[in-house]
Write a protein that holds these residues in place. Structure first.
Motif, PDB file in Angstrom:
ATOM      1  N   UNK A   1      26.477  31.669  44.458  1.00  0.00           N
ATOM      2  CA  UNK A   1      27.550  31.977  43.520  1.00  0.00           C
ATOM      3  C   UNK A   1      28.401  30.739  43.273  1.00  0.00           C
ATOM      4  N   UNK A   2      28.644  30.456  42.001  1.00  0.00           N
ATOM      5  CA  UNK A   2      29.585  29.400  41.610  1.00  0.00           C
ATOM      6  C   UNK A   2      30.938  30.066  41.391  1.00  0.00           C
ATOM      7  N   UNK A   3      31.895  29.906  42.317  1.00  0.00           N
ATOM      8  CA  UNK A   3      33.106  30.727  42.268  1.00  0.00           C
ATOM      9  C   UNK A   3      34.130  30.298  41.235  1.00  0.00           C
ATOM     10  N   UNK A   4      34.146  29.010  40.874  1.00  0.00           N
ATOM     11  CA  UNK A   4      35.198  28.502  39.991  1.00  0.00           C
ATOM     12  C   UNK A   4      34.562  27.709  38.861  1.00  0.00           C
ATOM     13  N   UNK A   5      34.602  28.269  37.651  1.00  0.00           N
ATOM     14  CA  UNK A   5      33.983  27.614  36.500  1.00  0.00           C
ATOM     15  C   UNK A   5      35.061  27.241  35.494  1.00  0.00           C
ATOM     16  N   UNK A   6      34.806  26.183  34.660  1.00  0.00           N
ATOM     17  CA  UNK A   6      33.552  25.507  34.350  1.00  0.00           C
ATOM     18  C   UNK A   6      33.313  24.244  35.172  1.00  0.00           C
ATOM     19  N   UNK A   7      32.892  23.145  34.509  1.00  0.00           N
ATOM     20  CA  UNK A   7      32.275  22.012  35.184  1.00  0.00           C
ATOM     21  C   UNK A   7      33.189  21.310  36.194  1.00  0.00           C
TER      22      UNK A   7
ATOM     23  N   UNK B   1      30.484  38.484  52.355  1.00  0.00           N
ATOM     24  CA  UNK B   1      30.697  39.859  51.935  1.00  0.00           C
ATOM     25  C   UNK B   1      31.258  39.930  50.527  1.00  0.00           C
ATOM     26  N   UNK B   2      32.040  38.920  50.136  1.00  0.00           N
ATOM     27  CA  UNK B   2      32.647  38.910  48.806  1.00  0.00           C
ATOM     28  C   UNK B   2      32.964  37.474  48.423  1.00  0.00           C
ATOM     29  N   UNK B   3      33.050  37.223  47.111  1.00  0.00           N
ATOM     30  CA  UNK B   3      33.404  35.909  46.585  1.00  0.00           C
ATOM     31  C   UNK B   3      34.474  36.095  45.519  1.00  0.00           C
ATOM     32  N   UNK B   4      35.550  35.306  45.626  1.00  0.00           N
ATOM     33  CA  UNK B   4      36.615  35.301  44.628  1.00  0.00           C
ATOM     34  C   UNK B   4      36.212  34.370  43.493  1.00  0.00           C
ATOM     35  N   UNK B   5      36.343  34.829  42.253  1.00  0.00           N
ATOM     36  CA  UNK B   5      35.897  34.099  41.073  1.00  0.00           C
ATOM     37  C   UNK B   5      37.076  33.739  40.179  1.00  0.00           C
ATOM     38  N   UNK B   6      36.998  32.569  39.543  1.00  0.00           N
ATOM     39  CA  UNK B   6      37.990  32.204  38.536  1.00  0.00           C
ATOM     40  C   UNK B   6      37.310  31.556  37.345  1.00  0.00           C
ATOM     41  N   UNK B   7      37.929  31.737  36.198  1.00  0.00           N
ATOM     42  CA  UNK B   7      37.513  31.081  34.965  1.00  0.00           C
ATOM     43  C   UNK B   7      38.759  30.627  34.227  1.00  0.00           C
TER      44      UNK B   7
ATOM     45  N   UNK C   1      39.685  31.136  28.057  1.00  0.00           N
ATOM     46  CA  UNK C   1      40.515  32.258  28.481  1.00  0.00           C
ATOM     47  C   UNK C   1      40.591  32.229  29.993  1.00  0.00           C
ATOM     48  N   UNK C   2      41.591  32.912  30.542  1.00  0.00           N
ATOM     49  CA  UNK C   2      41.786  32.926  31.993  1.00  0.00           C
ATOM     50  C   UNK C   2      41.378  34.281  32.542  1.00  0.00           C
ATOM     51  N   UNK C   3      40.493  34.254  33.542  1.00  0.00           N
ATOM     52  CA  UNK C   3      40.056  35.479  34.199  1.00  0.00           C
ATOM     53  C   UNK C   3      39.885  35.221  35.687  1.00  0.00           C
ATOM     54  N   UNK C   4      39.917  36.292  36.443  1.00  0.00           N
ATOM     55  CA  UNK C   4      39.601  36.222  37.857  1.00  0.00           C
ATOM     56  C   UNK C   4      38.683  37.394  38.185  1.00  0.00           C
ATOM     57  N   UNK C   5      37.980  37.290  39.296  1.00  0.00           N
ATOM     58  CA  UNK C   5      37.033  38.347  39.627  1.00  0.00           C
ATOM     59  C   UNK C   5      36.799  38.441  41.120  1.00  0.00           C
ATOM     60  N   UNK C   6      36.154  39.542  41.506  1.00  0.00           N
ATOM     61  CA  UNK C   6      35.814  39.796  42.905  1.00  0.00           C
ATOM     62  C   UNK C   6      34.396  40.325  42.922  1.00  0.00           C
ATOM     63  N   UNK C   7      33.483  39.563  43.546  1.00  0.00           N
ATOM     64  CA  UNK C   7      32.074  39.948  43.558  1.00  0.00           C
ATOM     65  C   UNK C   7      31.629  40.256  44.968  1.00  0.00           C
ATOM     66  N   UNK C   8      31.081  41.456  45.152  1.00  0.00           N
ATOM     67  CA  UNK C   8      30.399  41.821  46.386  1.00  0.00           C
ATOM     68  C   UNK C   8      28.915  41.941  46.051  1.00  0.00           C
ATOM     69  N   UNK C   9      28.106  42.258  47.035  1.00  0.00           N
ATOM     70  CA  UNK C   9      26.684  42.429  46.742  1.00  0.00           C
ATOM     71  C   UNK C   9      26.429  43.674  45.900  1.00  0.00           C
ATOM     72  N   UNK C  10      27.385  44.595  45.860  1.00  0.00           N
ATOM     73  CA  UNK C  10      27.203  45.848  45.124  1.00  0.00           C
ATOM     74  C   UNK C  10      28.014  45.918  43.838  1.00  0.00           C
ATOM     75  N   UNK C  11      29.246  45.410  43.850  1.00  0.00           N
ATOM     76  CA  UNK C  11      30.157  45.575  42.722  1.00  0.00           C
ATOM     77  C   UNK C  11      30.718  44.240  42.253  1.00  0.00           C
TER      78      UNK C  11
END
Length: 440
Positions: free
Chosen positions: A43-49, A337-343, A347-357
């Motif tokens: 998982x690439x947690x913080x995008x972009x380049x 167990x989970x990864x915190x995501x940002x973009x 636009x600005x977004x954040x996310x929370x990824x587990x293996x299921x959700x």
């Protein structure tokens, strides 16, 4: 042990043969994969380049390094040392072929920068050949130093050709498409040309194109072109008799959206098309060749893995990263167990990824008109096509609580601001240029 570290920008995992893709986009990468350990959930947690590469080089998350936007005004704290800094301090010859610049450039002893456009500003620039030509020169110097004084090397290569604009040179440009992309009966590009955000930008290199399948084919052709260019580097490593002493890493910084979610030819959106990327690690002597690691891991983990392979077990810099070596050498090591995501792109977004959700939250209106909250059940809906946020509010609440708890914990641990909030204006400098179709 030497290190050859290859990043192919915007490279989607699911568009490579070694990850099951049907088109023959990557014969040389596939050959490398057969000698490598392959990671299935990197998982690439913080995008972009720029955020992705800073995460990759530092082993630190966005709360620590604070680089959240592409081309923002934020500079990396001088106290944060990158993998290239540390290896250089330990006597490595460090060289890079890249054009990110800034804190990446200053961490290398030799830094070869290349343009992404023709010298007169027109399109296209044959990026892959430029990278490879400079890479072979760096590799030759590294080999001479290695032969003369047994000096190990780190060579970092950054290929760009799957990145927009998708303009692979002949014969790659017609490799995966043989029709007439401008024929009147095609209508799949109509939403793009009607978009006030994207029409100007895409018109520069897709003028008159009416079939979205042509654009996807050009993206794949960009991968095939990069793959062909990369073959020369891998072959030269063998010719110099360095392959058995060299750790080879091939990966992407992030992926690309190709209309799967109504997002076009760029890397915005925290969908797995963007945040799940390939990672191949070829150990010297091809140890563990062919192994697939199914556990979820992060770009944060690459730098500490390299350091442990080089005998550095306690690097103080990787406050968020963890070595993947136990997973490489054992089968039952737990992943994340989970990864915190940002973009922070357009636009600005954040996310929370587990293996299921996966939970995705927009921090401002989405330029595509997507809902403010998206929830996807990855187990049953891996393409993230059915938003279940309204049907499963309890899951949204549970995942948001975990996300918020993580954010508070990292803010407390680092003593730094939340960059998605503190740098909210950083992407504003990019939006006008994007709307106007400017690439400066």
């Amino acid at each position: 042990m030497n290190v050859l570290w290859i990043v192919i920008d915007c490279l989607r995992r699911d568009h490579l043969g070694c990850y099951g893709y049907s088109r023959n986009t990557s014969p040389n990468i596939d050959r490398l994969a057969r000698e490598s350990i392959r990671f299935d959930q990197m998982i690439s947690p913080h995008i972009p380049t720029q955020p992705a590469h800073t995460t990759l080089f530092s082993g630190r998350d966005v709360f620590d390094h604070q680089i959240v936007a592409q081309g923002g005004l934020q500079e990396l704290d001088a106290e944060i040392r990158l993998l290239s800094d540390l290896l250089r301090e330990r006597g490595y010859f460090t060289a890079a072929v890249d054009n990110i610049g800034r804190w990446i450039e200053r961490s290398f002893e030799r830094y070869e920068k290349y343009p992404r456009w023709n010298h007169d500003g027109t399109l296209p620039w044959r990026n892959g050949e430029e990278v490879t030509a400079r890479a072979l020169s760096c590799l030759q110097e590294a080999a001479e130093r290695h032969r003369r004084a047994r000096q190990p090397f780190l060579l970092f290569l950054h290929y760009w050709d799957p990145h927009t604009p998708y303009l692979p040179p002949p014969p790659f440009d017609r490799m995966f498409y043989s029709g007439d992309e401008r024929a009147a009966h095609h209508t799949s590009m109509d939403p793009v040309w009607k978009s006030p955000w994207f029409a100007n930008y895409f018109a520069e290199w897709l003028d008159g194109v009416r079939d979205v399948e042509f654009v996807k084919a050009q993206y794949d052709a960009g991968i095939a072109y990069s793959d062909a260019c990369l073959a020369d580097v891998l072959h030269r490593l063998q010719e110099l008799q360095l392959a058995d002493e060299t750790l080879v890493i091939l990966q992407a910084d992030h992926g690309e959206e190709l209309d799967e979610h109504g997002c076009w030819f760029d890397h915005h959106g925290l969908y797995d098309t963007n945040v799940t990327v390939p990672l191949l690690i070829r150990l010297p002597g091809a140890e563990g060749a062919g192994k697939m690691v199914p556990q979820m891991v992060s770009l944060l983990d690459v730098a500490p893995t390299v350091l442990e392979l080089l005998g550095e077990r306690n690097w103080e810099g990787t406050q968020s990263g963890r070595s993947l070596l136990p997973m490489i050498r054992e089968d039952n090591v737990a992943g994340r167990e989970a990864v915190y995501l940002t973009e922070c792109t357009w636009m600005r977004k954040r996310g929370w990824r587990t293996s299921e959700w996966k939970l995705i939250e927009a921090l401002e209106p989405d330029i595509y008109g997507k809902p403010a909250v998206e929830l996807y059940h990855l187990s049953s809906d891996p393409m993230e096509l059915v938003n279940q946020a309204e049907q499963n509010p309890s899951i949204v609440t549970e995942l948001r609580a975990a996300l918020d708890e993580y954010v508070l914990r990292r803010l407390s641990a680092t003593g730094r601001p939340d960059p998605l909030v503190a740098q909210a204006d950083a992407l504003r400098t990019w939006q006008p240029r994007f709307i106007e179709g400017r690439r400066d």
